[in-house]
Write an enzyme that holds these catalytic residues in place. Sequence first.
Site, PDB file in Angstrom:
ATOM      1  CB  ALA A   4      12.435 134.647   3.416  1.00 38.31           C
ATOM      2  N   GLY A   5      15.154 132.975   4.905  1.00 38.16           N
ATOM      3  CA  GLY A   5      16.586 132.744   4.731  1.00 38.16           C
ATOM      4  C   GLY A   5      17.400 133.643   5.647  1.00 38.16           C
ATOM      5  N   PRO A  27      16.595 121.045  20.571  1.00 37.61           N
ATOM      6  CG  PRO A  27      15.124 119.594  21.653  1.00 37.61           C
ATOM      7  CD  PRO A  27      15.554 121.027  21.620  1.00 37.61           C
ATOM      8  N   GLY A  50      19.528 126.416  16.232  1.00 40.70           N
ATOM      9  CA  GLY A  50      18.221 125.951  15.766  1.00 40.70           C
ATOM     10  C   GLY A  50      18.001 124.461  15.846  1.00 40.70           C
ATOM     11  CB  VAL A  59      19.705 127.572  10.335  1.00 41.22           C
ATOM     12  CG1 VAL A  59      20.783 127.648   9.268  1.00 41.22           C
ATOM     13  CG2 VAL A  59      18.806 128.803  10.325  1.00 41.22           C
ATOM     14  N   GLY A 116      14.869 117.726  15.796  1.00 41.74           N
ATOM     15  CA  GLY A 116      13.575 117.073  15.736  1.00 41.74           C
ATOM     16  C   GLY A 116      12.499 117.695  16.605  1.00 41.74           C
ATOM     17  CE  LYS A 133       8.606 133.037   6.041  1.00 43.14           C
ATOM     18  NZ  LYS A 133       9.876 132.572   6.635  1.00 43.14           N
TER      19      LYS A 133
END
Length: 246
Positions: free
Chosen positions: A111-112, A200, A170, A13, A202, A37
Amino acid sequence: MPVLVITGTGTEVGKTVATAAVAAAAVGAGRTVAVLKPAQTGVAPGERGDADEVARLAGAVTARELARFPEPLAPATAARRAGLAPVHPYEVAEAAAKLATEHDLVLVEGAGGLLVHFDAAGGTLADAARLLRAPVLVVASAGLGTLNTTELTARELRVRGLDLLGVVIGSWPEQADLASRCNVADLPHVAGAPLLGALPAGAGALAPADFRAAAPEWLAPRLNGRWDAEAFALREAPDPFAGTAD
């Protein structure tokens, strides 16, 4: 807000790129930033993980992982299959709290989704957020299906007594379809929290210098940006009366 927990409504996402944008905007505002993380999955030793990608895009950011597992699975499953020790929520909270003593802002990227299991006991990112007493930012997709997953995530946060800071889209498509455009108005309603940005599509492919310069334009002032939710809605949301019978 020394610690901000960032979760997604699911995988793919745009959570890592959104985390990088939040980090870049904060660095641009003069804040020292760390990204944590807790469990990186699906990445081999020596390969770049999500925290490394945030640092690449955002610039002067401290990046830290607690554990890395090779298979692209939920952390608890990936740890079990690799025969490695899992990460527990209290370890996430301890690491984030330590980083917060050394930085103005710590971003904890999950994560997820919110309830992905870290360990065999069912510990989750939500449990780490509760231990930290930290607000949660939800990264959601733009299109069809996002209202359901966003509302489910928001409801779970409230059941657990956690503060939902807001929602960030996202990946906003260059040519948004009707569902995405309607979701601009509906996402804050189902979440019960403001829309705080839209990246946006990309954005993660931009050169780092361009990404850092643009990041504040994608995020609301609450996230050290200049993005205007009302102006975005006026530009992107469809006429609510279009297509109705006279």
